[in-house]
Design a protein around this motif. Structure first.
Motif, PDB file in Angstrom:
ATOM      1  N   GLY A 177      -3.590  -9.651  -3.078  1.00 50.40           N
ATOM      2  CA  GLY A 177      -2.125  -9.637  -3.068  1.00 50.40           C
ATOM      3  C   GLY A 177      -1.578  -8.574  -2.140  1.00 50.40           C
ATOM      4  O   GLY A 177      -0.607  -8.809  -1.407  1.00 50.40           O
ATOM      5  N   LEU A 178      -2.199  -7.393  -2.147  1.00 44.84           N
ATOM      6  CA  LEU A 178      -1.712  -6.302  -1.286  1.00 44.84           C
ATOM      7  C   LEU A 178      -1.919  -6.652   0.191  1.00 44.84           C
ATOM      8  O   LEU A 178      -1.037  -6.429   1.026  1.00 44.84           O
ATOM      9  N   ALA A 179      -3.093  -7.215   0.502  1.00 46.38           N
ATOM     10  CA  ALA A 179      -3.376  -7.591   1.903  1.00 46.38           C
ATOM     11  C   ALA A 179      -2.417  -8.699   2.348  1.00 46.38           C
ATOM     12  O   ALA A 179      -1.895  -8.682   3.469  1.00 46.38           O
ATOM     13  N   THR A 180      -2.150  -9.657   1.448  1.00 47.19           N
ATOM     14  CA  THR A 180      -1.238 -10.755   1.782  1.00 47.19           C
ATOM     15  C   THR A 180       0.170 -10.235   2.022  1.00 47.19           C
ATOM     16  O   THR A 180       0.846 -10.633   2.984  1.00 47.19           O
ATOM     17  N   ALA A 181       0.614  -9.321   1.158  1.00 48.22           N
ATOM     18  CA  ALA A 181       1.964  -8.764   1.331  1.00 48.22           C
ATOM     19  C   ALA A 181       2.062  -8.039   2.668  1.00 48.22           C
ATOM     20  O   ALA A 181       3.078  -8.126   3.368  1.00 48.22           O
ATOM     21  N   ARG A 182       0.986  -7.336   3.036  1.00 47.87           N
ATOM     22  CA  ARG A 182       1.009  -6.622   4.324  1.00 47.87           C
ATOM     23  C   ARG A 182       1.169  -7.607   5.485  1.00 47.87           C
ATOM     24  O   ARG A 182       1.970  -7.377   6.414  1.00 47.87           O
ATOM     25  N   VAL A 183       0.432  -8.706   5.427  1.00 45.08           N
ATOM     26  CA  VAL A 183       0.519  -9.706   6.500  1.00 45.08           C
ATOM     27  C   VAL A 183       1.899 -10.362   6.511  1.00 45.08           C
ATOM     28  O   VAL A 183       2.536 -10.504   7.559  1.00 45.08           O
ATOM     29  N   LEU A 184       2.400 -10.728   5.324  1.00 47.41           N
ATOM     30  CA  LEU A 184       3.694 -11.419   5.261  1.00 47.41           C
ATOM     31  C   LEU A 184       4.821 -10.515   5.758  1.00 47.41           C
ATOM     32  O   LEU A 184       5.820 -10.999   6.298  1.00 47.41           O
ATOM     33  N   SER A 185       4.662  -9.194   5.590  1.00 46.71           N
ATOM     34  CA  SER A 185       5.749  -8.291   6.004  1.00 46.71           C
ATOM     35  C   SER A 185       5.991  -8.344   7.511  1.00 46.71           C
ATOM     36  O   SER A 185       7.050  -7.949   7.974  1.00 46.71           O
ATOM     37  N   ASP A 186       5.016  -8.859   8.267  1.00 43.58           N
ATOM     38  CA  ASP A 186       5.216  -9.032   9.715  1.00 43.58           C
ATOM     39  C   ASP A 186       6.027 -10.282  10.039  1.00 43.58           C
ATOM     40  O   ASP A 186       6.485 -10.443  11.166  1.00 43.58           O
ATOM     41  N   HIS A 187       6.123 -11.202   9.076  1.00 44.16           N
ATOM     42  CA  HIS A 187       6.673 -12.523   9.391  1.00 44.16           C
ATOM     43  C   HIS A 187       7.903 -12.893   8.572  1.00 44.16           C
ATOM     44  O   HIS A 187       8.604 -13.834   8.917  1.00 44.16           O
ATOM     45  N   VAL A 188       8.086 -12.219   7.450  1.00 41.78           N
ATOM     46  CA  VAL A 188       9.105 -12.641   6.480  1.00 41.78           C
ATOM     47  C   VAL A 188      10.022 -11.450   6.207  1.00 41.78           C
ATOM     48  O   VAL A 188       9.574 -10.300   6.168  1.00 41.78           O
ATOM     49  N   ASP A 189      11.284 -11.749   5.985  1.00 41.78           N
ATOM     50  CA  ASP A 189      12.289 -10.700   5.808  1.00 41.78           C
ATOM     51  C   ASP A 189      12.088  -9.892   4.515  1.00 41.78           C
ATOM     52  O   ASP A 189      12.215  -8.678   4.507  1.00 41.78           O
ATOM     53  N   ASP A 190      11.771 -10.613   3.428  1.00 43.13           N
ATOM     54  CA  ASP A 190      11.736  -9.949   2.117  1.00 43.13           C
ATOM     55  C   ASP A 190      10.485 -10.416   1.361  1.00 43.13           C
ATOM     56  O   ASP A 190      10.335 -11.608   1.082  1.00 43.13           O
ATOM     57  N   VAL A 191       9.569  -9.487   1.071  1.00 40.13           N
ATOM     58  CA  VAL A 191       8.308  -9.833   0.400  1.00 40.13           C
ATOM     59  C   VAL A 191       8.294  -9.162  -0.974  1.00 40.13           C
ATOM     60  O   VAL A 191       8.369  -7.927  -1.065  1.00 40.13           O
ATOM     61  N   ARG A 192       8.199  -9.976  -2.029  1.00 39.38           N
ATOM     62  CA  ARG A 192       8.161  -9.413  -3.389  1.00 39.38           C
ATOM     63  C   ARG A 192       6.804  -9.691  -4.019  1.00 39.38           C
ATOM     64  O   ARG A 192       6.380 -10.852  -4.071  1.00 39.38           O
ATOM     65  N   VAL A 193       6.131  -8.638  -4.466  1.00 41.21           N
ATOM     66  CA  VAL A 193       4.847  -8.797  -5.159  1.00 41.21           C
ATOM     67  C   VAL A 193       5.124  -8.671  -6.651  1.00 41.21           C
ATOM     68  O   VAL A 193       5.732  -7.683  -7.088  1.00 41.21           O
ATOM     69  N   LEU A 194       4.703  -9.669  -7.437  1.00 47.30           N
ATOM     70  CA  LEU A 194       4.933  -9.654  -8.890  1.00 47.30           C
ATOM     71  C   LEU A 194       3.583  -9.516  -9.585  1.00 47.30           C
ATOM     72  O   LEU A 194       2.680 -10.330  -9.364  1.00 47.30           O
ATOM     73  N   GLU A 195       3.457  -8.502 -10.427  1.00 46.36           N
ATOM     74  CA  GLU A 195       2.166  -8.202 -11.069  1.00 46.36           C
ATOM     75  C   GLU A 195       2.373  -8.086 -12.577  1.00 46.36           C
ATOM     76  O   GLU A 195       3.272  -7.373 -13.024  1.00 46.36           O
ATOM     77  N   ARG A 196       1.521  -8.750 -13.353  1.00 50.04           N
ATOM     78  CA  ARG A 196       1.734  -8.735 -14.815  1.00 50.04           C
ATOM     79  C   ARG A 196       1.315  -7.412 -15.458  1.00 50.04           C
ATOM     80  O   ARG A 196       1.875  -7.006 -16.475  1.00 50.04           O
ATOM     81  N   ASP A 197       0.320  -6.706 -14.897  1.00 52.06           N
ATOM     82  CA  ASP A 197      -0.107  -5.425 -15.491  1.00 52.06           C
ATOM     83  C   ASP A 197       0.931  -4.341 -15.212  1.00 52.06           C
ATOM     84  O   ASP A 197       1.664  -4.415 -14.229  1.00 52.06           O
ATOM     85  N   ARG A 198       0.894  -3.297 -16.044  1.00 55.05           N
ATOM     86  CA  ARG A 198       1.580  -2.073 -15.645  1.00 55.05           C
ATOM     87  C   ARG A 198       0.681  -1.409 -14.610  1.00 55.05           C
ATOM     88  O   ARG A 198      -0.522  -1.277 -14.829  1.00 55.05           O
ATOM     89  N   LEU A 199       1.240  -1.019 -13.481  1.00 52.26           N
ATOM     90  CA  LEU A 199       0.397  -0.433 -12.419  1.00 52.26           C
ATOM     91  C   LEU A 199       0.377   1.084 -12.599  1.00 52.26           C
ATOM     92  O   LEU A 199       1.418   1.748 -12.460  1.00 52.26           O
ATOM     93  N   PRO A 200      -0.784   1.653 -12.906  1.00 55.12           N
ATOM     94  CA  PRO A 200      -0.834   3.079 -13.225  1.00 55.12           C
ATOM     95  C   PRO A 200      -0.665   3.938 -11.970  1.00 55.12           C
ATOM     96  O   PRO A 200      -1.042   3.529 -10.872  1.00 55.12           O
ATOM     97  N   LEU A 201      -0.078   5.131 -12.166  1.00 59.69           N
ATOM     98  CA  LEU A 201       0.045   6.063 -11.034  1.00 59.69           C
ATOM     99  C   LEU A 201      -1.322   6.657 -10.695  1.00 59.69           C
ATOM    100  O   LEU A 201      -1.608   6.990  -9.554  1.00 59.69           O
ATOM    101  N   GLU A 202      -2.169   6.796 -11.716  1.00 60.61           N
ATOM    102  CA  GLU A 202      -3.491   7.384 -11.498  1.00 60.61           C
ATOM    103  C   GLU A 202      -4.457   6.271 -11.052  1.00 60.61           C
ATOM    104  O   GLU A 202      -4.189   5.096 -11.259  1.00 60.61           O
ATOM    105  N   ALA A 203      -5.589   6.702 -10.470  1.00 59.37           N
ATOM    106  CA  ALA A 203      -6.602   5.726 -10.031  1.00 59.37           C
ATOM    107  C   ALA A 203      -7.508   5.393 -11.210  1.00 59.37           C
ATOM    108  O   ALA A 203      -8.630   5.889 -11.326  1.00 59.37           O
ATOM    109  N   VAL A 204      -6.997   4.569 -12.126  1.00 57.85           N
ATOM    110  CA  VAL A 204      -7.790   4.181 -13.313  1.00 57.85           C
ATOM    111  C   VAL A 204      -7.811   2.661 -13.428  1.00 57.85           C
ATOM    112  O   VAL A 204      -6.894   1.994 -12.948  1.00 57.85           O
ATOM    113  N   PRO A 205      -8.854   2.111 -14.062  1.00 62.99           N
ATOM    114  CA  PRO A 205      -8.923   0.649 -14.200  1.00 62.99           C
ATOM    115  C   PRO A 205      -7.728   0.125 -15.004  1.00 62.99           C
ATOM    116  O   PRO A 205      -7.159   0.838 -15.817  1.00 62.99           O
TER     117      PRO A 205
END
Ligand SMILES: Cc1cc2nc3c(=O)[nH]c(=O)nc-3n(C[C@H](O)[C@H](O)[C@H](O)COP(=O)(O)OP(=O)(O)OC[C@H]3O[C@@H](n4cnc5c(N)ncnc54)[C@H](O)[C@@H]3O)c2cc1C
Length: 426
Positions: A18-46
């Motif tokens: 998803g992150l790689a896709t968003a990076r690619v789309l940001s070159d071609h599309v005006d507004d890219v929204r990534v929707l993720e069901r997990d809470r994304l932690p600030l720390e590097a934890v699973p």
């Protein structure tokens, strides 16, 4: 093709694909929204939906180069986050870290470097909006979010293709290799002088049972140790039995690190019954405005460490397809799926060929390439004594070169010379 004003895309899932896709789309599309069901932690934890975050990960050179190219400063940020430099004799892997550190660092760079990308966590997509045979957005908690393009990077267990099958689009045929792989991971403290930070891999002979051990240095002065095997031979959770399992590998170093470790986490286990490829490239009919990418197309045997790099290379192929057809074109899905299939073919073959050497593993016949496969097997072996052959076979395994590059006159001479002069091997 530059960004078209007013165009929008939704990416489902903030894993590596998803992150790689968003990076690619940001070159071609005006507004890219990534929707993720997990809470994304600030720390590097699973996190809960990405169980692989607990296990050892290796980023192949092809993935590393592509990510470095997309995200300037990535290597420095990883080092600042504690990633460990790995001595790379052949120049392929340069640093090692946990999967959560890699994912968190890329997510941070994506948000800082691409102002037209946003990431919303704790946002589970319930379904696709389909109108007149075209996907026009997604539904979240009863709210409709419209977009010109929706890309599902929602992992191996994605449900969106099934939903489309329910609205009359055919489901893709699926190939599976029945690996039944079981992994057990524990994390132990790493002493600065442990093997000078090197990365350790020990692999048994497939014909004799095929046990695998992988030990990668990670941030926080840790070794992440993942032991694995196939069928009923998985690594035990009991610490003493786990160490015995490590001792059964052909190299003692992982068992030695376990034996000397002052503390170890409990063993965390994971099972994957099959490696699985959805042949989206064979679909005769796909809705405009919708794609799948990453593990959602192909989920590899994790022991070959190909998933993250394959996802990055698929995202690159998406960029090429959009440059040619535009992000809203009904021809985009077919064009992308054909390119993605070419990206996936090589790692899928490499993994399936190695896995099917184990007589207990079954899967589709890799027809028509026996001669090439036997030659590649010889080339791998020749790489033990010939640096040019080793470098080229590593390029192939790191998805930087096609196998055909091993079939040049100079390579053939080197490979065949080794084949006739080498000692018999088991
Ligand atoms: C044990 C193990 C070890 C591995 N080791 C390696 C390795 O060494 N090297 C390597 O390259 N690869 C490895 N892989 C594979 C690698 O982790 C993946 O291929 C890679 O991370 C790409 O995954 P992805 O983004 O496609 O899917 P995932 O990582 O599964 O991400 C999917 C995301 O979509 C989200 N999602 C799903 N449904 C919804 C929804 N309805 N709404 C919103 N969000 C949703 C999930 O929460 C998740 O965040 C390993 C895998 C396993 C299982």
């Amino acid at each position: 093709m530059g960004v078209r004003a007013g165009t929008s895309a939704i990416v489902i899932g903030a894993g590596l694909a998803g992150l790689a896709t968003a990076r690619v789309l940001s070159d071609h599309v005006d507004d890219v929204r990534v929707l993720e069901r997990d809470r994304l932690p600030l720390e590097a934890v699973p996190r809960p939906s990405v169980p692989q975050g607990r296990h050892a990960h290796v980023l192949l050179a092809s993935g590393q180069r592509q990510l470095d190219d997309w995200f300037p400063g990535l290597a420095d940020e990883l080092t600042a986050g504690g990633a460990v430099s790995v001595p790379a004799d052949l120049g392929f892997i340069s640093s090692s870290m946990s999967q959560p550190l890699l994912e968190r660092t890329i997510r941070g760079l994506l948000l800082r470097q691409r102002p037209n990308v946003s990431v919303s966590d704790e946002t589970a997509v319930d379904g696709l909006l389909v109108e007149d045979g075209r996907v026009v957005g997604v539904e979240v908690d009863g709210v409709r979010h419209r977009a010109d393009l929706v890309v599902a990077c929602s992992g191996r267990h994605t449900r969106f293709l099934d939903q489309l099958a329910g609205t009359g689009f055919p489901a893709p045929p699926v190939s599976e290799v029945r690996i039944d792989v079981a992994c057990g991971t524990c994390v132990v403290p790493r002493q600065p002088d442990d093997f000078a930070g090197a990365l350790a891999v020990a692999v048994d002979d497939p014909a004799l049972g095929h046990r695998v051990g992988l030990m990668v240095p990670a941030e926080g002065d840790r070794w992440i140790i993942t032991l694995a095997s196939f069928h009923d031979d998985g690594p035990p959770a009991d610490p003493a039995a786990y160490e015995d399992f490590a001792r059964s590998l052909p190299l003692p170093l992982i068992a030695d690190v376990l034996a000397q470790a002052e503390a170890a986490t409990p063993v965390m286990t994971y099972r994957m019954p099959t490696s699985q490829r959805r042949h989206v490239e064979r679909l005769k009919q796909t809705p405009a405005g919708f794609l799948v990418l990453g593990d959602a197309i192909c989920s590899f045997n994790p022991l070959h460490a190909q998933g993250m790099s394959s996802a990055a290379l698929q995202a690159r192929a998406l960029g090429h397809a959009i440059s040619r057809h535009g992000s809203a074109s009904p021809r985009l899905p077919g064009a992308f799926y054909r390119r993605a299939a070419r990206v996936i073919d090589l790692p899928w073959r490499i993994a399936a060929r190695a896995d099917l050497a184990d007589p207990r593993i079954s899967g589709p016949d890799l027809v028509g390439t026996d001669l090439v496969d036997r030659y590649l097997d010889k080339a791998l072996w020749a790489g033990h004594t010939s640096v040019p052959v080793a470098r080229r076979t590593m390029q192939v395994q790191h998805l930087l070169a096609r196998p055909e590059t091993l079939i040049t006159p100079a390579m053939i001479v080197r490979v065949l010379l080794t084949a006739v002069t080498r000692p018999r091997r088991r």
